[in-house]
Design a protein around this motif. Structure first.
Motif, PDB file in Angstrom:
ATOM      1  N   LEU A  69      30.604  56.423  40.667  1.00 30.29           N
ATOM      2  CA  LEU A  69      30.155  57.956  40.442  1.00 30.29           C
ATOM      3  C   LEU A  69      29.231  58.452  39.809  1.00 30.29           C
ATOM      4  O   LEU A  69      28.172  57.917  38.878  1.00 30.29           O
ATOM      5  CB  LEU A  69      31.520  59.253  39.031  1.00 30.29           C
ATOM      6  N   ARG A  70      28.649  58.533  41.236  1.00 29.19           N
ATOM      7  CA  ARG A  70      27.236  59.488  41.146  1.00 29.19           C
ATOM      8  C   ARG A  70      27.124  60.523  41.732  1.00 29.19           C
ATOM      9  O   ARG A  70      27.680  61.293  41.863  1.00 29.19           O
ATOM     10  CB  ARG A  70      25.788  59.215  41.851  1.00 29.19           C
ATOM     11  N   GLN A  71      26.363  61.703  40.014  1.00 28.57           N
ATOM     12  CA  GLN A  71      26.420  63.106  40.353  1.00 28.57           C
ATOM     13  C   GLN A  71      27.386  64.026  41.022  1.00 28.57           C
ATOM     14  O   GLN A  71      27.134  64.438  42.603  1.00 28.57           O
ATOM     15  CB  GLN A  71      25.264  62.926  41.469  1.00 28.57           C
ATOM     16  N   GLY A  72      28.866  63.169  40.616  1.00 31.08           N
ATOM     17  CA  GLY A  72      30.156  63.841  40.837  1.00 31.08           C
ATOM     18  C   GLY A  72      30.511  63.796  41.913  1.00 31.08           C
ATOM     19  O   GLY A  72      31.335  63.843  42.100  1.00 31.08           O
ATOM     20  N   MET A  73      30.101  62.564  42.656  1.00 31.34           N
ATOM     21  CA  MET A  73      30.318  62.030  44.133  1.00 31.34           C
ATOM     22  C   MET A  73      30.652  60.423  43.861  1.00 31.34           C
ATOM     23  O   MET A  73      30.176  60.028  43.037  1.00 31.34           O
ATOM     24  CB  MET A  73      29.276  61.617  45.432  1.00 31.34           C
ATOM     25  N   ILE A  74      31.450  59.661  44.554  1.00 35.08           N
ATOM     26  CA  ILE A  74      32.376  58.414  44.441  1.00 35.08           C
ATOM     27  C   ILE A  74      31.618  57.815  45.572  1.00 35.08           C
ATOM     28  O   ILE A  74      31.325  58.245  46.629  1.00 35.08           O
ATOM     29  CB  ILE A  74      33.578  58.915  44.369  1.00 35.08           C
ATOM     30  N   ARG A  75      30.565  56.623  44.735  1.00 37.21           N
ATOM     31  CA  ARG A  75      29.733  56.501  46.023  1.00 37.21           C
ATOM     32  C   ARG A  75      29.774  54.741  46.125  1.00 37.21           C
ATOM     33  O   ARG A  75      30.185  54.002  45.151  1.00 37.21           O
ATOM     34  CB  ARG A  75      28.256  56.714  45.794  1.00 37.21           C
ATOM     35  N   ALA A  76      29.553  54.064  47.189  1.00 34.86           N
ATOM     36  CA  ALA A  76      29.628  52.961  47.175  1.00 34.86           C
ATOM     37  C   ALA A  76      28.428  52.526  46.733  1.00 34.86           C
ATOM     38  O   ALA A  76      26.396  52.721  47.833  1.00 34.86           O
ATOM     39  CB  ALA A  76      30.316  52.295  49.051  1.00 34.86           C
ATOM     40  N   MET A  77      28.213  51.174  45.964  1.00 36.74           N
ATOM     41  CA  MET A  77      25.882  50.742  45.099  1.00 36.74           C
ATOM     42  C   MET A  77      25.810  49.692  45.583  1.00 36.74           C
ATOM     43  O   MET A  77      26.238  48.831  45.534  1.00 36.74           O
ATOM     44  CB  MET A  77      26.317  51.039  43.518  1.00 36.74           C
ATOM     45  N   ASN A  78      25.957  49.544  46.879  1.00 39.47           N
ATOM     46  CA  ASN A  78      25.688  48.689  48.025  1.00 39.47           C
ATOM     47  C   ASN A  78      24.556  48.346  47.772  1.00 39.47           C
ATOM     48  O   ASN A  78      24.538  46.566  47.875  1.00 39.47           O
ATOM     49  CB  ASN A  78      25.786  48.831  49.822  1.00 39.47           C
ATOM     50  N   GLY A  79      23.081  48.396  47.599  1.00 38.42           N
ATOM     51  CA  GLY A  79      22.293  47.940  47.027  1.00 38.42           C
ATOM     52  C   GLY A  79      22.374  47.140  45.895  1.00 38.42           C
ATOM     53  O   GLY A  79      22.141  45.727  45.483  1.00 38.42           O
ATOM     54  N   GLU A  80      23.540  47.472  45.065  1.00 38.41           N
ATOM     55  CA  GLU A  80      23.331  46.523  43.856  1.00 38.41           C
ATOM     56  C   GLU A  80      24.597  45.579  43.782  1.00 38.41           C
ATOM     57  O   GLU A  80      24.862  44.903  42.473  1.00 38.41           O
ATOM     58  CB  GLU A  80      24.142  47.957  42.429  1.00 38.41           C
ATOM     59  N   ARG A  81      24.937  45.553  44.842  1.00 41.70           N
ATOM     60  CA  ARG A  81      26.105  44.201  44.904  1.00 41.70           C
ATOM     61  C   ARG A  81      26.014  43.005  44.580  1.00 41.70           C
ATOM     62  O   ARG A  81      24.840  42.665  45.590  1.00 41.70           O
ATOM     63  CB  ARG A  81      27.093  45.132  46.188  1.00 41.70           C
ATOM     64  N   SER A  82      26.686  42.235  43.786  1.00 39.97           N
ATOM     65  CA  SER A  82      26.218  40.977  43.095  1.00 39.97           C
ATOM     66  C   SER A  82      27.061  39.533  44.201  1.00 39.97           C
ATOM     67  O   SER A  82      27.444  40.185  45.149  1.00 39.97           O
ATOM     68  CB  SER A  82      26.811  40.359  42.153  1.00 39.97           C
ATOM     69  N   GLN A  83      26.276  38.709  44.135  1.00 43.24           N
ATOM     70  CA  GLN A  83      26.635  38.049  45.253  1.00 43.24           C
ATOM     71  C   GLN A  83      28.787  37.490  44.783  1.00 43.24           C
ATOM     72  O   GLN A  83      29.222  37.256  46.173  1.00 43.24           O
ATOM     73  CB  GLN A  83      26.073  36.428  45.144  1.00 43.24           C
ATOM     74  N   GLU A  84      28.925  37.338  43.881  1.00 42.89           N
ATOM     75  CA  GLU A  84      30.297  37.221  43.834  1.00 42.89           C
ATOM     76  C   GLU A  84      31.083  38.396  44.159  1.00 42.89           C
ATOM     77  O   GLU A  84      32.106  38.436  44.509  1.00 42.89           O
ATOM     78  CB  GLU A  84      30.623  37.402  41.963  1.00 42.89           C
TER      79      GLU A  84
END
Length: 520
Positions: A69-84
């Motif tokens: 949840l970012r600024q009231g919106m549900i977002r996919a944090m694609n750049g923060e995704r780990s290898q696992e």
């Protein structure tokens, strides 16, 4: 069962406990290999009766998607995704493009009605804490745990029924990136209404507490009090429910008061009665709790989900502590009509709902004993309508599930839930404790009852037994006992139920369990 077979049973449990201490195996790449977490099977038809009151829609995105949840919106944090996380996302054949499309559609359908609010995080703890708790639970258990930050809730307008959100749930479950979406019903105390005689006022009621007595009738708490630590000294216990009267004359000071409570007197009576069974003070008046030297507290659910409350309570008690889950809720219709207690027909334990299950599983992985009321719905939890939710071969939260028996013998009450998942039982009627005032009480701070009932009365008796055993183990220098070891100890040493088709397990017997525990 012969003693030799009991020893064998306990040995297997202790081996399991030892295994839980072992670090997860490493694969050829050096990456830890965890036992995979099973995904929930999405329902294809509505689970709840149309008229069931519901208070939120819960949405869980697939593991690895790193939805935040970012600024009231549900977002996919694609750049923060780990290898696992990328590996877990690939398990469900999800691309980043597919995920982004699904999130846009999910937010569109979740915002299309004024009758529900905007999506919020279901677990209100900060993201760093949730991530660390997940990591440590996986390291301790060797099992893949749910990312609790992937759970979201859509709060509903008061008074809404299950039928009014069926379309929303179906649309969310149609999305590939959604692991599960469901309506969470309004939760209720796991007590039942019973008729009773009125007693005159009395300053002391502990002689009426038959559940403290020796087996076969009671759990033999009076014996446990003769064992160092057997009164629960040093053990922390938190009750998760609606409210308590913390000013009651026979309750100790709370070490923890979390969440928000309801202002309703029925909720206060219920919570006060529950903690009275466990922790009423040994002070020469009133009643005496099973583990009256334990530290107790409460976690209120008025403004948070049950799952979030369980997570808070588990952090408060820590390893070796006890979390008591005292509520139930209407589940799928397994029976058209119950033989008794019709108002709670088909009510089931709270771990049926996936968010609660994941919170409990993480708690037990951290070494927290979770004692959970089995509910008063009168149903067989092995019924296919539950899709394996209570089948230990499919999933096991690690909680101790508690059924209810008659006070005069160990026969299941008419209304108790039963089945292979129910571990142990205790008194489901005529439990003498605090609150309500049918036994005595000129004011709310001096009320006592002789009629506390339901799996609500059985579960705190078992929780008190767990705190007593954990206190004795602590005093003997044996440290925290693993939750599954504790559960198996209670099952292996308890007083058997009356034979019959409704399985509710044995009643704890502290005189039998204590020596077995201390000799391990």
């Amino acid at each position: 069962m012969k003693a030799t077979s009991l020893d064998s049973l306990m040995a297997r449990a202790l081996v399991l406990g030892a295994c839980l201490l072992t670090a997860p195996a490493l694969g050829a790449s050096g990456v830890k290999v965890l036992e995979p977490r099973l995904s929930t099977v999405k329902p294809t038809t509505p689970e709840l009766d149309e008229e069931t009151p519901v208070e939120r829609v819960v949405v869980k995105f697939h593991e690895g998607t790193r939805v935040r949840l970012r600024q009231g919106m549900i977002r996919a944090m694609n750049g923060e995704r780990s290898q696992e996380e990328r590996g877990r996302m690939a398990r469900y054949k999800l691309s980043e493009g597919r995920l982004d499309q699904d999130l846009n559609e999910a937010q569109r359908v979740m915002k299309r009605s004024w009758r529900w609010g905007v999506p919020e995080r279901l677990f209100r703890q900060d993201e760093a804490t949730l991530a660390e708790r997940k990591r440590s639970a996986e390291n301790l258990s060797g099992k893949e745990m749910a990312d609790l930050d992937l759970y979201y809730e859509v709060p509903l307008e008061p008074g809404m029924k299950a039928s009014e959100v069926e379309e929303l749930i179906a649309q969310l479950n149609a999305l590939d990136s959604v692991e599960i979406a469901y309506a969470e019903p309004v939760m209720w105390a796991a007590s039942v209404e019973v008729s009773s005689d009125r007693f005159s006022s009395s300053a002391r009621h502990d002689t009426r507490q038959g559940y403290l007595d020796a087996a076969p009738m009671g759990i033999d708490a009076r014996y446990a009090w003769t064992v160092p630590g057997g009164r629960g000294a040093g053990v922390k216990l938190v009750d998760v429910e609606g409210a308590w009267n913390t000013a009651h004359e026979d309750l100790p000071d709370f070490f923890h008061q979390g969440g928000t409570t309801f202002s309703d007197g029925e909720w206060r009576d219920h919570g006060t009665a529950v903690l009275g069974v466990v922790a009423s003070q040994s002070n020469g008046y009133g009643v005496t709790g099973i583990a009256h030297e334990a530290w107790v507290g409460g976690q209120g659910i008025a403004t948070q989900s049950m799952a979030s409350a369980i997570h808070h309570a588990a952090r408060a008690v820590g390893r070796g502590g006890v979390v008591l889950v005292e509520l139930q809720a209407p589940g799928p219709r397994a029976m058209k009509k119950c033989a008794c207690n019709q108002s709670q027909c088909n009510y089931v334990p709270l771990e049926y709902w996936r968010a609660n299950f994941d919170a409990i599983a993480q708690a037990t992985a951290h070494g927290v004993h979770v004692v959970e009321a089995a509910g008063n719905g009168g149903v067989d939890l092995d019924d296919p309508v539950y899709r394996g939710a209570f089948n230990r071969a499919v999933r096991d939260s690690g909680a101790i599930l508690v059924g209810a028996s008659a006070s005069t013998d160990h026969a299941p009450t008419c209304w108790t839930n039963h089945g292979s998942r129910v571990d142990v039982h205790s008194w489901g009627e005529k439990v003498v404790t605090l609150g309500y005032g049918d036994l005595s009480g000129a004011s709310e701070n001096r009320t006592y009852t002789a009629t506390f009932s339901g799996t609500s009365s059985a579960a705190p008796i078992v929780a008190g037994a767990v705190a007593s055993l954990q206190g004795a183990a602590r005093a003997a220098g044996k440290g925290p006992i693993r939750p599954r070891v504790m559960r198996e100890l209670l099952r292996a040493t308890g007083t058997p139920q009356v034979p019959g088709p409704k399985h509710i397990g044995p009643q704890p017997n502290l005189r039998a369990a204590m020596p077995r525990l201390l000799s391990r």
